[in-house]
Design an enzyme around this catalytic site. Structure first.
Site, PDB file in Angstrom:
ATOM      1  N   ASP A  35      16.714   0.450   3.164  1.00  0.00           N
ATOM      2  CA  ASP A  35      15.928   1.597   3.604  1.00  0.00           C
ATOM      3  C   ASP A  35      16.741   2.879   3.506  1.00  0.00           C
ATOM      4  OD1 ASP A  35      14.090  -0.284   4.126  1.00  0.00           O
ATOM      5  OD2 ASP A  35      14.003   0.021   6.307  1.00  0.00           O
ATOM      6  N   GLU A  37      19.185   3.580   1.456  1.00  0.00           N
ATOM      7  CA  GLU A  37      19.291   4.015   0.062  1.00  0.00           C
ATOM      8  C   GLU A  37      18.000   4.685  -0.389  1.00  0.00           C
ATOM      9  OE1 GLU A  37      21.829   1.109  -2.652  1.00  0.00           O
ATOM     10  OE2 GLU A  37      20.797   0.026  -1.041  1.00  0.00           O
ATOM     11  N   ASP A  39      15.800   6.205   1.531  1.00  0.00           N
ATOM     12  CA  ASP A  39      15.704   7.524   2.166  1.00  0.00           C
ATOM     13  C   ASP A  39      16.577   8.538   1.439  1.00  0.00           C
ATOM     14  OD1 ASP A  39      14.021   6.402   3.954  1.00  0.00           O
ATOM     15  OD2 ASP A  39      15.494   6.215   5.571  1.00  0.00           O
ATOM     16  N   SER A  84     -23.436  -2.315  -0.159  1.00  0.00           N
ATOM     17  CA  SER A  84     -22.994  -3.229   0.884  1.00  0.00           C
ATOM     18  C   SER A  84     -23.020  -4.643   0.301  1.00  0.00           C
ATOM     19  CB  SER A  84     -23.947  -3.052   2.061  1.00  0.00           C
ATOM     20  OG  SER A  84     -23.662  -3.948   3.057  1.00  0.00           O
ATOM     21  N   GLU A 115     -12.739 -14.343  -2.076  1.00  0.00           N
ATOM     22  CA  GLU A 115     -11.702 -13.450  -1.541  1.00  0.00           C
ATOM     23  C   GLU A 115     -11.836 -13.335  -0.033  1.00  0.00           C
ATOM     24  OE1 GLU A 115     -12.435  -9.726  -3.491  1.00  0.00           O
ATOM     25  OE2 GLU A 115     -12.148 -10.577  -5.479  1.00  0.00           O
ATOM     26  N   LYS A 117     -12.563 -11.503   3.253  1.00  0.00           N
ATOM     27  CA  LYS A 117     -13.326 -10.313   3.612  1.00  0.00           C
ATOM     28  C   LYS A 117     -12.512  -9.575   4.656  1.00  0.00           C
ATOM     29  CE  LYS A 117     -17.920  -8.627   4.576  1.00  0.00           C
ATOM     30  NZ  LYS A 117     -17.627  -7.689   5.633  1.00  0.00           N
ATOM     31  N   ASP A 119     -11.314  -7.098   7.245  1.00  0.00           N
ATOM     32  CA  ASP A 119     -12.130  -6.388   8.225  1.00  0.00           C
ATOM     33  C   ASP A 119     -11.580  -4.986   8.434  1.00  0.00           C
ATOM     34  OD1 ASP A 119     -14.219  -6.077   9.884  1.00  0.00           O
ATOM     35  OD2 ASP A 119     -13.408  -7.250  11.541  1.00  0.00           O
ATOM     36  N   ARG A 138     -16.455   5.224   2.228  1.00  0.00           N
ATOM     37  CA  ARG A 138     -17.750   4.781   1.746  1.00  0.00           C
ATOM     38  C   ARG A 138     -18.881   5.678   2.253  1.00  0.00           C
ATOM     39  NH1 ARG A 138     -21.271   0.700   3.881  1.00  0.00           N
ATOM     40  NH2 ARG A 138     -22.804   0.150   2.319  1.00  0.00           N
ATOM     41  N   TYR A 228      -9.980  -4.505  -4.879  1.00  0.00           N
ATOM     42  CA  TYR A 228     -10.740  -5.653  -5.371  1.00  0.00           C
ATOM     43  C   TYR A 228     -11.767  -5.314  -6.433  1.00  0.00           C
ATOM     44  CZ  TYR A 228     -13.556  -4.108  -1.323  1.00  0.00           C
ATOM     45  OH  TYR A 228     -14.238  -3.375  -0.394  1.00  0.00           O
ATOM     46  N   LYS A 316     -20.091 -14.933   6.431  1.00  0.00           N
ATOM     47  CA  LYS A 316     -19.556 -14.435   7.703  1.00  0.00           C
ATOM     48  C   LYS A 316     -19.195 -15.603   8.601  1.00  0.00           C
ATOM     49  CE  LYS A 316     -20.130  -9.855   7.441  1.00  0.00           C
ATOM     50  NZ  LYS A 316     -21.000  -8.988   8.201  1.00  0.00           N
ATOM     51  N   CYS A 410     -18.748 -34.445  47.842  1.00  0.00           N
ATOM     52  CA  CYS A 410     -19.195 -34.659  46.466  1.00  0.00           C
ATOM     53  C   CYS A 410     -20.631 -34.159  46.336  1.00  0.00           C
ATOM     54  CB  CYS A 410     -19.121 -36.143  46.110  1.00  0.00           C
ATOM     55  SG  CYS A 410     -19.908 -36.528  44.544  1.00  0.00           S
ATOM     56  N   CYS A 413     -23.010 -37.503  45.632  1.00  0.00           N
ATOM     57  CA  CYS A 413     -23.234 -38.578  46.604  1.00  0.00           C
ATOM     58  C   CYS A 413     -22.953 -38.129  48.041  1.00  0.00           C
ATOM     59  CB  CYS A 413     -22.378 -39.791  46.266  1.00  0.00           C
ATOM     60  SG  CYS A 413     -20.615 -39.507  46.537  1.00  0.00           S
ATOM     61  N   CYS A 428     -14.080 -37.188  43.851  1.00  0.00           N
ATOM     62  CA  CYS A 428     -14.929 -37.925  44.773  1.00  0.00           C
ATOM     63  C   CYS A 428     -14.330 -39.319  44.871  1.00  0.00           C
ATOM     64  CB  CYS A 428     -16.346 -38.012  44.211  1.00  0.00           C
ATOM     65  SG  CYS A 428     -17.340 -39.263  45.032  1.00  0.00           S
ATOM     66  N   CYS A 433     -20.156 -43.903  43.769  1.00  0.00           N
ATOM     67  CA  CYS A 433     -20.801 -42.619  43.468  1.00  0.00           C
ATOM     68  C   CYS A 433     -21.612 -42.727  42.173  1.00  0.00           C
ATOM     69  CB  CYS A 433     -19.739 -41.530  43.330  1.00  0.00           C
ATOM     70  SG  CYS A 433     -20.432 -39.944  42.845  1.00  0.00           S
TER      71      CYS A 433
HETATM   72  P1  AMP Z   1     -20.653  -5.408   5.396  1.00  0.00           P
HETATM   73  O1  AMP Z   1     -19.891  -4.227   5.936  1.00  0.00           O
HETATM   74  O2  AMP Z   1     -20.724  -6.563   6.342  1.00  0.00           O
HETATM   75  O3  AMP Z   1     -21.949  -5.018   4.765  1.00  0.00           O
HETATM   76  O4  AMP Z   1     -19.780  -5.983   4.211  1.00  0.00           O
HETATM   77  C1  AMP Z   1     -19.537  -5.211   3.065  1.00  0.00           C
HETATM   78  C2  AMP Z   1     -18.162  -4.670   3.116  1.00  0.00           C
HETATM   79  O5  AMP Z   1     -17.199  -5.702   3.070  1.00  0.00           O
HETATM   80  C3  AMP Z   1     -17.815  -3.844   1.942  1.00  0.00           C
HETATM   81  O6  AMP Z   1     -18.341  -2.560   2.042  1.00  0.00           O
HETATM   82  C4  AMP Z   1     -16.312  -3.836   1.990  1.00  0.00           C
HETATM   83  O7  AMP Z   1     -15.878  -2.769   2.819  1.00  0.00           O
HETATM   84  C5  AMP Z   1     -15.965  -5.093   2.750  1.00  0.00           C
HETATM   85  N1  AMP Z   1     -15.061  -6.022   2.038  1.00  0.00           N
HETATM   86  C6  AMP Z   1     -13.962  -6.578   2.595  1.00  0.00           C
HETATM   87  N2  AMP Z   1     -13.323  -7.385   1.737  1.00  0.00           N
HETATM   88  C7  AMP Z   1     -14.023  -7.348   0.586  1.00  0.00           C
HETATM   89  C8  AMP Z   1     -13.853  -7.979  -0.698  1.00  0.00           C
HETATM   90  N3  AMP Z   1     -12.845  -8.823  -0.940  1.00  0.00           N
HETATM   91  N4  AMP Z   1     -14.766  -7.699  -1.666  1.00  0.00           N
HETATM   92  C9  AMP Z   1     -15.805  -6.851  -1.416  1.00  0.00           C
HETATM   93  N5  AMP Z   1     -16.007  -6.229  -0.230  1.00  0.00           N
HETATM   94  C10 AMP Z   1     -15.136  -6.473   0.763  1.00  0.00           C
HETATM   95 ZN    ZN Z   2     -19.579 -38.749  44.568  1.00  0.00          ZN
END
Ligand code: AMP
Ligand code: ZN
Length: 669
Positions: A35, A37, A39, A84, A115, A117, A119, A138, A228, A316, A410, A413, A428, A433
């Protein structure tokens, strides 16, 4: 100070170096320098750029954290709408998706890329001549917000493409921004320290951060970005999504490493169920998996609805937690007489079913949770079937909430209740019982014990009520007419039940031992005992010492066995069972059923054709024993995919490791 052309060259060289090391560190996770180096390089570059501000370019690594806080986030219209994803909540829905896809492709099996998903929230990045020009959220899918300065702080997002800039003069990359669990905890602790509210989850934290006006704060939050999708004008010049992912990696993006190629929907489903179990081990959150057809021509053919593409679906994971109110705390009596408090809940949907009960284990647990009747609680369903209360939301406590008072009698009973010293449970102590009897009967008849099909809750209730059953042995004396006369019982079902009971006489000895319901004696211990002692009579006579010498029987289990057979009423039941002709000796061995006699096995990883339980059954059917940890006594470790630390242990101890195939061969030849 270097002369002008030298300085320009020097700046270029430093930028290349820094880009390279950022890539090594943030994308590949393989730093080549310290790190300090790193920096140092950054400092040199900053200095040169300060002397020559005219040469600062937007893709310079110094520009990751630059600029003043914005006043607002400008809107940005997506060139191609960000759709979506359609959701699937069950495997059935995944199969329907597959059917729709194959109706178009005409293939018998379709190839999918699965893949994680992630969050977080999705982003779109626009590169022109290889340089990152716009980073956009988005938004509503049509118009997002430009958050370029914030996006630039994410070190795994290249400011400048590593390759192919000439091939793709204009391209758009899409992916997900998210916050790792560890970072999320830290950020939350910090916020709490500052008197701010904690973020509810990593997704909110990532979304809140990416939309902040001050990139300096964003930089301190350590967001991550995985790519992705790749969009270029006209069609993507690849045939498969797998190639797209590979290209994204070549361009310098981080692609989540857990994507998998599946060759059929069944494989996809297996993959989904695996990750349902494993997802907690990840250091980031996923709320499901995204399934995409691998063929890009097929993607184009399938197209999209107004809301989502038809070539992808999000599986999901079932929600494992829900919030609801505790209406009351009931007390159940189990077959050992243990009084278990159970929360009576306002019904709520959880992992696809409606639940209205959750176990509270014991009084100490209620105290630990600080639970009162009327409280709003978080319930969770983990690997086990029965949900449990994990948290009380005190801020929602109503005024009339009241404390739970453990019963002195109990509830079934009315008999004496006793809490042995050092134990957390009340029991009990009335031997007669009916609650205990009912539970003992249900256990005796259960599938893994005597396997008497059709002897369920309602029936047992009636049989006990009508005093037709006073102990488990009475089952074998039941008369057709008695049974047929019960509610909701016809002649036919009575006949079936009597037949089931009758044939259960022939169940093997270990099942009978398990069915008796001796404390701490599960299926596996029952098998060991049956095998070791060879008959029920020898087991009854075994002393504490003798029992403790048995492999895997500890003092606690031994004491429970001795205690059980010392009770006159238990011996009376056993004599009745003998009179009814139950198996007190092991069934004669089937020829060739002892290939694995005396051998100890340990299972690790996921097997292809067997669940853990099935593999265990397979080994035990051949006379082998399955243990949970590897020791010098282990004969073989059976390793499936993604084996755990047991495999390393086996290697260290020199225990042979075999595959599932080899195991099956040992058993079946
Ligand atoms: P939802 O928000 O439940 O409608 O799911 C759609 C969202 O999943 C997309 O808009 C992405 O933001 C998200 N997402 C997460 N991982 C992936 C993935 N590997 N491929 C496509 N969408 C993904
Ligand atoms: Zn009992």
């Amino acid at each position: 100070m270097p002369s002008k052309p030298d300085a320009k060259k020097q700046i270029q060289k430093l930028r290349d170096l820094i880009h390279h090391h950022e890539y090594q560190y943030y994308v590949l996770d393989q730093p080549e320098i310290s790190d300090a180096e790193f920096d140092g390089l950054m400092r040199q570059l900053k200095e040169l750029e300060r002397e020559h501000p005219e040469w600062v370019t937007p893709d310079s690594p110094t520009q990751r954290v630059g600029g003043e806080p914005a006043k607002q986030l400008p809107p940005f219209r997506h060139r191609v709408p960000m759709l979506s994803l359609d959701n699937a909540y069950t495997y059935e829905e995944l199969k329907e998706f597959d059917k729709r896809v194959r109706a178009v492709s005409g293939n018998e099996r379709e190839e999918y890329i699965v893949e994680h998903k992630l969050d977080g929230l999705s982003f779109a990045l626009h590169y022109e001549d290889g340089i990152l020009m716009h980073g956009v959220t988005r938004g509503d899918g049509v118009t997002g917000e430009e958050v370029t300065p914030n996006i630039k702080t994410i070190r795994s997002i290249p400011l400048r493409l590593k390759a192919f800039a000439e091939r793709f003069p204009r391209l758009e990359v899409r992916g997900e921004v998210f916050m790792a669990k560890g970072v999320f905890e830290k950020v939350n602790d910090e916020r709490e320290g500052n008197g701010e509210l904690r973020f509810a989850n990593p997704r909110n934290a990532a979304a809140g951060t990416l939309r902040m006006l001050d990139p300096k704060i964003v930089a301190s939050r350590k967001l991550e970005g995985n790519a992705y999708a790749l969009l270029v004008k006209g069609a993507v010049p690849f045939a498969t999504h797998a190639e797209t992912l590979k290209t994204l990696q070549h361009l310098g993006f981080k692609v989540n490493s857990h994507f998998a190629m599946c060759h059929s929907i069944d494989e996809v489903i297996r993959h989904c169920s695996e990750w349902e179990d494993k997802r907690d081990k990840l250091d980031y959150e996923i709320d499901g998996l995204v399934i995409k057809t691998n063929s890009i021509p097929l993607q184009n053919e399938l197209g999209a609805t107004a809301k989502f593409p038809r070539w992808a679906v999000a599986y999901k994971f079932p929600a494992r937690q829900a919030t609801t109110q505790v209406r009351d705390i009931l007390v159940q009596v189990g077959r050992t007489g243990a009084l278990t408090p159970v929360a009576d809940l306002e019904p709520v949907a959880l992992t696809g079913i409606t639940i209205s009960r959750a176990t509270l284990h014991n009084e100490d647990e209620i105290a630990r949770l600080g639970l009162r009747i009327g409280d709003t609680v978080v319930v969770e369903r983990g690997g086990e079937v029965i949900p449990k209360v994990v948290k009380v939301i005190e801020s929602k406590r109503p005024k009339e909430a009241r404390k739970f008072i453990p019963p002195k009698k109990c509830p079934v009973c009315g008999g004496e209740v006793y809490r042995p010293e050092g134990e957390v449970v009340r029991r009990c102590i009335n031997a007669a019982c009916p609650a205990k009897l009912k539970e003992s009967l249900l256990h005796f008849a259960s599938r893994r014990a005597m396997d008497i099909d059709g002897l369920g809750d309602v029936l047992v209730e009636q049989l006990v009520e009508k005093k037709l059953l006073r102990d488990v042995a009475d089952l074998y004396g039941l008369k057709m007419d008695d049974v047929a006369a019960l509610d909701r019982m016809g002649e036919k079902s009575a006949q079936n039940l009597i037949g089931e009971i009758d044939s259960s006489r022939k169940q093997e000895l270990w099942r009978l031992i398990f069915a008796l319901g001796i404390r701490f004696v599960g299926e596996r211990t029952a098998q060991i005992l049956a095998h070791h002692f060879g008959s029920l009579d020898r087991l009854i006579q075994a002393s504490q010492d003798e029992l403790e010498k048995v492999f895997e029987v500890g003092p606690k289990v031994a004491a429970a066995i001795v205690y059980f057979f010392a009770q006159p009423q238990n011996l009376k039941v056993i004599e009745k069972l003998r009179g009814h002709g139950l198996n007190f000796k092991p069934a004669a061995k089937k020829a060739g059923s002892a290939q694995l006699q005396g051998q100890q096995f340990v299972l690790t990883g996921t097997l292809k054709n067997y669940t853990r339980d099935e593999a265990k059954e397979l080994i035990e059917s051949a006379g082998g024993v399955v243990t949970s940890s590897v020791s010098k006594k282990t004969s073989y470790v059976v390793a499936g995919t993604d084996p755990g630390s047991k495999l390393d242990k086996a290697r260290t101890l020199g225990v042979p490791v075999i595959s599932e195939k080899e195991l099956v061969k040992m058993v079946k030849g």
